[in-house]
Design a protein around this motif. Sequence first.
Motif, PDB file in Angstrom:
ATOM      1  N   TYR A  41       0.834  -1.204   0.000  1.00 52.28           N
ATOM      2  CA  TYR A  41       0.000   0.000   0.000  1.00 52.28           C
ATOM      3  C   TYR A  41       0.871   1.258   0.000  1.00 52.28           C
ATOM      4  O   TYR A  41       0.605   2.220  -0.736  1.00 52.28           O
ATOM      5  N   LEU A  42       1.936   1.270   0.818  1.00 54.64           N
ATOM      6  CA  LEU A  42       2.832   2.423   0.849  1.00 54.64           C
ATOM      7  C   LEU A  42       3.535   2.620  -0.492  1.00 54.64           C
ATOM      8  O   LEU A  42       3.658   3.748  -0.987  1.00 54.64           O
ATOM      9  N   ILE A  43       3.995   1.531  -1.078  1.00 52.83           N
ATOM     10  CA  ILE A  43       4.681   1.619  -2.372  1.00 52.83           C
ATOM     11  C   ILE A  43       3.721   2.110  -3.449  1.00 52.83           C
ATOM     12  O   ILE A  43       4.086   2.936  -4.303  1.00 52.83           O
ATOM     13  N   TRP A  44       2.483   1.627  -3.414  1.00 48.61           N
ATOM     14  CA  TRP A  44       1.482   2.082  -4.376  1.00 48.61           C
ATOM     15  C   TRP A  44       1.233   3.582  -4.245  1.00 48.61           C
ATOM     16  O   TRP A  44       1.140   4.299  -5.250  1.00 48.61           O
ATOM     17  N   MET A  45       1.168   4.091  -3.000  1.00 46.81           N
ATOM     18  CA  MET A  45       0.997   5.525  -2.796  1.00 46.81           C
ATOM     19  C   MET A  45       2.174   6.296  -3.395  1.00 46.81           C
ATOM     20  O   MET A  45       1.992   7.360  -4.010  1.00 46.81           O
ATOM     21  N   GLY A  46       3.397   5.754  -3.209  1.00 49.50           N
ATOM     22  CA  GLY A  46       4.572   6.421  -3.762  1.00 49.50           C
ATOM     23  C   GLY A  46       4.566   6.444  -5.281  1.00 49.50           C
ATOM     24  O   GLY A  46       4.864   7.472  -5.902  1.00 49.50           O
TER      25      GLY A  46
ATOM     26  N   ARG B 193      -9.955  11.066   2.764  1.00 44.45           N
ATOM     27  CA  ARG B 193      -8.851  10.302   2.184  1.00 44.45           C
ATOM     28  C   ARG B 193      -7.612  10.361   3.081  1.00 44.45           C
ATOM     29  O   ARG B 193      -6.910   9.359   3.242  1.00 44.45           O
ATOM     30  N   LEU B 194      -7.340  11.516   3.670  1.00 39.43           N
ATOM     31  CA  LEU B 194      -6.209  11.638   4.575  1.00 39.43           C
ATOM     32  C   LEU B 194      -6.378  10.719   5.786  1.00 39.43           C
ATOM     33  O   LEU B 194      -5.443  10.040   6.211  1.00 39.43           O
ATOM     34  N   PHE B 195      -7.597  10.715   6.337  1.00 40.49           N
ATOM     35  CA  PHE B 195      -7.878   9.849   7.486  1.00 40.49           C
ATOM     36  C   PHE B 195      -7.752   8.383   7.094  1.00 40.49           C
ATOM     37  O   PHE B 195      -7.127   7.587   7.796  1.00 40.49           O
ATOM     38  N   ARG B 196      -8.334   8.030   5.943  1.00 37.44           N
ATOM     39  CA  ARG B 196      -8.312   6.639   5.479  1.00 37.44           C
ATOM     40  C   ARG B 196      -6.896   6.153   5.252  1.00 37.44           C
ATOM     41  O   ARG B 196      -6.520   5.057   5.684  1.00 37.44           O
ATOM     42  N   ASP B 197      -6.073   6.969   4.581  1.00 36.46           N
ATOM     43  CA  ASP B 197      -4.702   6.554   4.295  1.00 36.46           C
ATOM     44  C   ASP B 197      -3.911   6.380   5.587  1.00 36.46           C
ATOM     45  O   ASP B 197      -3.137   5.425   5.731  1.00 36.46           O
ATOM     46  N   GLY B 198      -4.073   7.318   6.528  1.00 40.58           N
ATOM     47  CA  GLY B 198      -3.374   7.193   7.802  1.00 40.58           C
ATOM     48  C   GLY B 198      -3.794   5.940   8.551  1.00 40.58           C
ATOM     49  O   GLY B 198      -2.956   5.235   9.134  1.00 40.58           O
ATOM     50  N   PHE B 199      -5.089   5.657   8.521  1.00 41.31           N
ATOM     51  CA  PHE B 199      -5.609   4.463   9.201  1.00 41.31           C
ATOM     52  C   PHE B 199      -5.032   3.191   8.585  1.00 41.31           C
ATOM     53  O   PHE B 199      -4.563   2.294   9.300  1.00 41.31           O
ATOM     54  N   ILE B 200      -5.038   3.109   7.257  1.00 45.09           N
ATOM     55  CA  ILE B 200      -4.565   1.896   6.587  1.00 45.09           C
ATOM     56  C   ILE B 200      -3.065   1.714   6.789  1.00 45.09           C
ATOM     57  O   ILE B 200      -2.592   0.593   7.020  1.00 45.09           O
ATOM     58  N   VAL B 201      -2.302   2.816   6.716  1.00 42.99           N
ATOM     59  CA  VAL B 201      -0.847   2.724   6.902  1.00 42.99           C
ATOM     60  C   VAL B 201      -0.522   2.088   8.244  1.00 42.99           C
ATOM     61  O   VAL B 201       0.357   1.224   8.347  1.00 42.99           O
ATOM     62  N   ASN B 202      -1.212   2.502   9.299  1.00 39.77           N
ATOM     63  CA  ASN B 202      -0.913   1.965  10.635  1.00 39.77           C
ATOM     64  C   ASN B 202      -1.611   0.638  10.895  1.00 39.77           C
ATOM     65  O   ASN B 202      -1.071  -0.224  11.586  1.00 39.77           O
ATOM     66  N   LEU B 203      -2.799   0.455  10.324  1.00 38.61           N
ATOM     67  CA  LEU B 203      -3.513  -0.807  10.523  1.00 38.61           C
ATOM     68  C   LEU B 203      -2.749  -1.968   9.928  1.00 38.61           C
ATOM     69  O   LEU B 203      -2.668  -3.047  10.515  1.00 38.61           O
ATOM     70  N   LEU B 204      -2.162  -1.765   8.753  1.00 34.69           N
ATOM     71  CA  LEU B 204      -1.460  -2.829   8.054  1.00 34.69           C
ATOM     72  C   LEU B 204       0.024  -2.884   8.429  1.00 34.69           C
ATOM     73  O   LEU B 204       0.853  -3.326   7.640  1.00 34.69           O
ATOM     74  N   ASN B 205       0.330  -2.439   9.632  1.00 40.73           N
ATOM     75  CA  ASN B 205       1.687  -2.519  10.145  1.00 40.73           C
ATOM     76  C   ASN B 205       1.703  -3.541  11.290  1.00 40.73           C
ATOM     77  O   ASN B 205       1.387  -3.209  12.431  1.00 40.73           O
TER      78      ASN B 205
ATOM     79  N   PHE C  84      10.198  13.782  -4.031  1.00 40.00           N
ATOM     80  CA  PHE C  84      10.492  13.641  -2.606  1.00 40.00           C
ATOM     81  C   PHE C  84       9.432  12.785  -1.916  1.00 40.00           C
ATOM     82  O   PHE C  84       9.743  11.815  -1.227  1.00 40.00           O
ATOM     83  N   SER C  85       8.163  13.144  -2.124  1.00 44.49           N
ATOM     84  CA  SER C  85       7.078  12.415  -1.468  1.00 44.49           C
ATOM     85  C   SER C  85       6.970  10.993  -1.999  1.00 44.49           C
ATOM     86  O   SER C  85       6.779  10.041  -1.226  1.00 44.49           O
ATOM     87  N   GLY C  86       7.094  10.852  -3.331  1.00 42.62           N
ATOM     88  CA  GLY C  86       6.958   9.527  -3.920  1.00 42.62           C
ATOM     89  C   GLY C  86       8.003   8.560  -3.415  1.00 42.62           C
ATOM     90  O   GLY C  86       7.692   7.435  -2.994  1.00 42.62           O
ATOM     91  N   PHE C  87       9.270   8.994  -3.416  1.00 45.14           N
ATOM     92  CA  PHE C  87      10.332   8.109  -2.948  1.00 45.14           C
ATOM     93  C   PHE C  87      10.270   7.913  -1.435  1.00 45.14           C
ATOM     94  O   PHE C  87      10.699   6.865  -0.929  1.00 45.14           O
ATOM     95  N   LEU C  88       9.723   8.894  -0.700  1.00 43.91           N
ATOM     96  CA  LEU C  88       9.538   8.727   0.735  1.00 43.91           C
ATOM     97  C   LEU C  88       8.580   7.572   1.015  1.00 43.91           C
ATOM     98  O   LEU C  88       8.875   6.677   1.813  1.00 43.91           O
ATOM     99  N   TYR C  89       7.417   7.573   0.346  1.00 42.57           N
ATOM    100  CA  TYR C  89       6.434   6.508   0.557  1.00 42.57           C
ATOM    101  C   TYR C  89       6.976   5.151   0.107  1.00 42.57           C
ATOM    102  O   TYR C  89       6.768   4.135   0.774  1.00 42.57           O
ATOM    103  N   ILE C  90       7.673   5.138  -1.032  1.00 42.81           N
ATOM    104  CA  ILE C  90       8.243   3.876  -1.510  1.00 42.81           C
ATOM    105  C   ILE C  90       9.304   3.374  -0.523  1.00 42.81           C
ATOM    106  O   ILE C  90       9.359   2.176  -0.206  1.00 42.81           O
ATOM    107  N   GLY C  91      10.113   4.290  -0.018  1.00 40.97           N
ATOM    108  CA  GLY C  91      11.119   3.901   0.968  1.00 40.97           C
ATOM    109  C   GLY C  91      10.496   3.340   2.230  1.00 40.97           C
ATOM    110  O   GLY C  91      10.980   2.350   2.795  1.00 40.97           O
TER     111      GLY C  91
END
Length: 217
Positions: A87-92, A117-129, A197-204
């Motif tokens: 999911y993070l890589i896809w966002m990047g 969308r901001l809330f959803r993305d934050g939720f999924i990033v932490n939920l799937l960790n 910057f943002s894209g490679f941050l999320y991919i990283g």
Amino acid sequence: MDFVLPNATSLGLFVSAALALLLMPGPAVLYLVGRSIEQGRTAGLVSIAGIHAATVFHVLTAALGLSALLASSALAFAIVKYAGAAYLIWMGLRKLFAPVPGLGTGASALARHSNWRLFRDGFIVNLLNPKTALFFLAFLPQFVDVALGHVAVQIFTLGILFTALGLITDTSYAMAAGIAGSWLRGNRSYLRFERYFSGFLYIGLGVTAALAGNGKK
């Protein structure tokens, strides 16, 4: 549910340890800082709400013992771990291949996401960790006083306290990043390279989540 806390000494140690961990940026902090720089402090705060809504879910699963199941199943751990990383890589990748914004419109040139969308993305990033779930499974029981009984309630109470401390530290990060972002979004060079910057941050972050062992939130 009655809140049950350990003695003052154990509680003080818990708060000190929790703050030390929270002040060291992990993937969730880097994510919300990126959002705050991209879209301002409000976006960072909404992202924090999503991140910590997922944190509360992890606290509940730890209190109910579901984290133990995740820890004991290599397949379950791998599925959740790689789903979150993907999911993070896809966002990047989505950020990298988005149309380049015009440079003459300042901050408004950057793509703005809805609060949902901001809330959803934050939720999924932490939920799937899964490391968040395993962190609570390993960290919270260290401060439980078995003599008090109600172990699940103690774990839940400590988890909620950890979440409250996280809200404070993460808000500080979001506010600082939002202030810096106000200047950066008005800088023509930043507008040109912001998507990289943002894209490679999320991919990283995604690659780190896929390759790293247990770590910070």
